[in-house]
Design a protein around this motif. Structure first.
Motif, PDB file in Angstrom:
ATOM      1  N   ASP A  49       0.120  27.306  50.466  1.00 12.66           N
ATOM      2  CA  ASP A  49      -1.101  28.136  50.333  1.00 12.66           C
ATOM      3  C   ASP A  49      -2.388  27.738  50.528  1.00 12.66           C
ATOM      4  O   ASP A  49      -3.186  27.967  51.295  1.00 12.66           O
ATOM      5  N   THR A  50      -2.511  26.264  49.935  1.00 12.09           N
ATOM      6  CA  THR A  50      -3.585  25.681  49.917  1.00 12.09           C
ATOM      7  C   THR A  50      -3.531  24.706  51.028  1.00 12.09           C
ATOM      8  O   THR A  50      -4.663  23.958  51.661  1.00 12.09           O
ATOM      9  N   GLY A  51      -2.353  24.099  51.416  1.00 14.79           N
ATOM     10  CA  GLY A  51      -2.234  23.108  52.505  1.00 14.79           C
ATOM     11  C   GLY A  51      -2.348  21.615  51.739  1.00 14.79           C
ATOM     12  O   GLY A  51      -2.570  20.745  52.326  1.00 14.79           O
ATOM     13  N   LEU A  52      -2.208  21.538  50.453  1.00 18.01           N
ATOM     14  CA  LEU A  52      -2.566  20.603  49.610  1.00 18.01           C
ATOM     15  C   LEU A  52      -1.705  20.176  48.734  1.00 18.01           C
ATOM     16  O   LEU A  52      -0.647  21.005  48.650  1.00 18.01           O
ATOM     17  N   TRP A  53      -1.259  19.063  47.975  1.00 15.29           N
ATOM     18  CA  TRP A  53      -0.320  18.492  47.205  1.00 15.29           C
ATOM     19  C   TRP A  53      -0.697  18.632  45.717  1.00 15.29           C
ATOM     20  O   TRP A  53      -1.816  18.118  45.381  1.00 15.29           O
ATOM     21  N   ASP A  54      -0.122  19.781  45.106  1.00 16.39           N
ATOM     22  CA  ASP A  54      -0.356  19.774  43.709  1.00 16.39           C
ATOM     23  C   ASP A  54      -0.172  18.540  42.971  1.00 16.39           C
ATOM     24  O   ASP A  54       0.642  17.662  43.280  1.00 16.39           O
ATOM     25  N   THR A  55      -0.529  18.452  41.767  1.00 19.15           N
ATOM     26  CA  THR A  55      -0.463  17.338  40.840  1.00 19.15           C
ATOM     27  C   THR A  55      -1.388  15.949  41.061  1.00 19.15           C
ATOM     28  O   THR A  55      -1.330  14.912  40.489  1.00 19.15           O
ATOM     29  N   THR A  56      -2.186  16.085  42.445  1.00 22.63           N
ATOM     30  CA  THR A  56      -3.126  14.996  42.604  1.00 22.63           C
ATOM     31  C   THR A  56      -4.379  15.770  43.140  1.00 22.63           C
ATOM     32  O   THR A  56      -4.340  17.176  43.185  1.00 22.63           O
ATOM     33  N   GLY A  57      -5.109  14.867  43.627  1.00 20.28           N
ATOM     34  CA  GLY A  57      -6.597  15.257  44.142  1.00 20.28           C
ATOM     35  C   GLY A  57      -6.789  15.580  45.490  1.00 20.28           C
ATOM     36  O   GLY A  57      -5.692  15.311  46.452  1.00 20.28           O
ATOM     37  N   TRP A  58      -7.884  15.759  45.863  1.00 20.84           N
ATOM     38  CA  TRP A  58      -8.584  16.174  47.347  1.00 20.84           C
ATOM     39  C   TRP A  58      -8.202  15.077  47.957  1.00 20.84           C
ATOM     40  O   TRP A  58      -7.781  15.101  49.441  1.00 20.84           O
ATOM     41  N   TRP A  59      -9.051  13.846  47.887  1.00 15.74           N
ATOM     42  CA  TRP A  59      -8.649  12.697  48.639  1.00 15.74           C
ATOM     43  C   TRP A  59      -7.058  12.215  48.668  1.00 15.74           C
ATOM     44  O   TRP A  59      -6.769  11.718  49.800  1.00 15.74           O
ATOM     45  N   ASN A  60      -6.653  12.224  47.559  1.00 18.74           N
ATOM     46  CA  ASN A  60      -5.192  11.741  47.557  1.00 18.74           C
ATOM     47  C   ASN A  60      -4.183  12.899  48.613  1.00 18.74           C
ATOM     48  O   ASN A  60      -3.412  12.228  49.380  1.00 18.74           O
ATOM     49  N   SER A  61      -4.721  13.970  48.617  1.00 17.61           N
ATOM     50  CA  SER A  61      -3.931  14.830  49.718  1.00 17.61           C
ATOM     51  C   SER A  61      -4.245  14.408  51.066  1.00 17.61           C
ATOM     52  O   SER A  61      -3.199  14.467  51.881  1.00 17.61           O
TER      53      SER A  61
END
Length: 404
Positions: A49-61
């Motif tokens: 849904d977000t296109g990001l990886w949970d458990t970590t941050g924006w730059w980490n994604s």
């Protein structure tokens, strides 16, 4: 300024080099299998849904995305459908509002805090502004992720062009020019640090190798490197300190020391971060590809060798914050390994190959719970998240790429 004469003596004192040569217990097929298993685990944290990886941050994604793109570029038919993941992140991450705050801890470790708020209905076209925030280093990570996604040869529909996204991010970074030279770390803090400027160099040089108006980006990249290597951030031991003070001097010059014996000082290992030693390697590789200046590779090898000799325990890369590195610190070592592999691709050294393979072996043997990979590659395993997982995958994928 890089000191080339340092390398020979540094290598001769590195007892760990002898212990890791020709000791790898794995082969290319094993590294491939391990990498695929680790990526499958990483995707358990992926939020479609977000296109990001949970458990970590924006730059980490952004780094998670780069890890996947780098693996896919190797041409392995893994069945992981990485192209679809890239496209989904490109679309969905830009629809997610992320507010950012960054501080430096008492131990000198950057701490990033992000709050995600999914956008309401009504956004019809890509919200490119969502790859831009108040921090130029964050933007640099996303620009490199878009460039590596472009290298995979996957593009979406309409205006969804990864390389163009990197171009627009770069122009925003370019506006952050610092009074010391280079660019500031952020739009809200007048601090000139290493990582933002290394990323700026790497993005500029990468675009020079991919855009038709090569000279525009090449001129910026060459000037950026000439400034950076003379800025004082590269210390006398060929390690890169965090940044410059208000007088535009190395802000660690008086307190960060480096022993020249076999065991680097604990204080140094706590304060010299592996990502600062890594991004510059990839930037110099891209600049070499754009200029054919072989001297750039020697400078990269010198920095890499200093980092390998200093930031290790028995030949395994070690971050001074371990095992409590937070979301930011958990990512750092993978950044170094990724960029060391870029350097190995164009300027191979047996030492670099052995180091890459040894670290992959150590991760799998000492820092693993099933297919979850932690932050302390020397072991023991404590816990894992998307940051530590993707960082370790950088090492596994690099070993697979160099193994014969």
């Amino acid at each position: 300024m890089v000191s080339f004469t340092y390398v020979g003596g540094l290598l001769s004192r590195a007892s760990w080099l002898m212990s890791i040569k020709e000791t790898s217990i794995a082969n290319q097929e094993t590294y491939l299998d391990n990498t695929i298993q680790a990526i499958s685990q990483l995707q358990n944290w992926y939020n479609e849904d977000t296109g990001l990886w949970d458990t970590t941050g924006w730059w980490n994604s952004a780094n998670c995305l780069t890890v996947l793109a780098d693996f896919a570029v190797l041409g392995v038919d893994s069945g992981l459908n990485i192209a679809a993941i890239i496209q989904n992140t490109y679309e969905q991450a830009q629809k997610t509002v992320v507010t950012a705050q960054k501080t430096i801890s008492a131990a000198g470790l950057p701490v990033s805090s992000y709050t995600r708020v999914t956008k309401r209905d009504g956004l019809q076209k890509r919200g490119f502004d969502n790859f831009l925030n108040d921090y130029y280093d964050d933007e640099g990570w996303w620009a490199l992720a878009m460039i590596r996604s472009h290298d995979l040869g996957v593009q979406g529909l309409g205006d969804q062009q990864y390389l163009q996204a990197a171009v627009e991010i770069f122009e925003d970074m370019k506006a952050g020019n610092s009074s010391c030279g280079g660019i500031y770390w952020s739009k809200v803090t007048k601090y000139t640090n290493a990582i933002a400027n290394e990323l700026y160099l790497s993005v500029a040089a990468s675009l020079a190798n991919r855009m038709t108006n090569k000279e525009y980006y090449l001129d910026i990249a060459v000037n950026q490197w000439n400034w950076f290597k003379n800025s004082g951030m590269i210390n006398s031991n060929n390690l890169i300190n965090d940044g410059l003070d208000d007088s535009c001097k190395n802000n660690g010059q008086n307190t960060w020391t480096c022993k020249t014996d076999r065991e680097p000082s604990l204080k140094l290992r706590r304060l010299i971060q592996t990502d600062n030693q890594g991004v510059i390697l990839g930037g110099l590789v891209e600049l070499y590809k754009a200029t054919n200046d072989a001297g750039l590779l020697l400078e990269a090898q010198t920095i890499a060798t200093a980092a390998m000799n200093t930031l290790q325990r028995n030949g395994t890369l070690y971050e001074g914050c371990e095992p409590n590195c937070g979301a930011d610190g958990a990512q750092f070592k993978g950044v170094f390994m990724r960029n060391l592999r870029y350097l190995q691709d164009v300027a191979p050294l047996p030492t670099f190959k052995a180091f890459l393979m040894h670290n992959a072996d150590s991760i799998w043997a000492n820092d693993r719970n099933g297919t979850q990979l932690g932050v302390a590659w020397t072991g023991p395993y404590t816990t894992a998240d998307a940051g530590s997982q993707s960082s370790a995958i950088d090492a596994l994928s690099a070993a697979m790429a160099v193994a014969s």
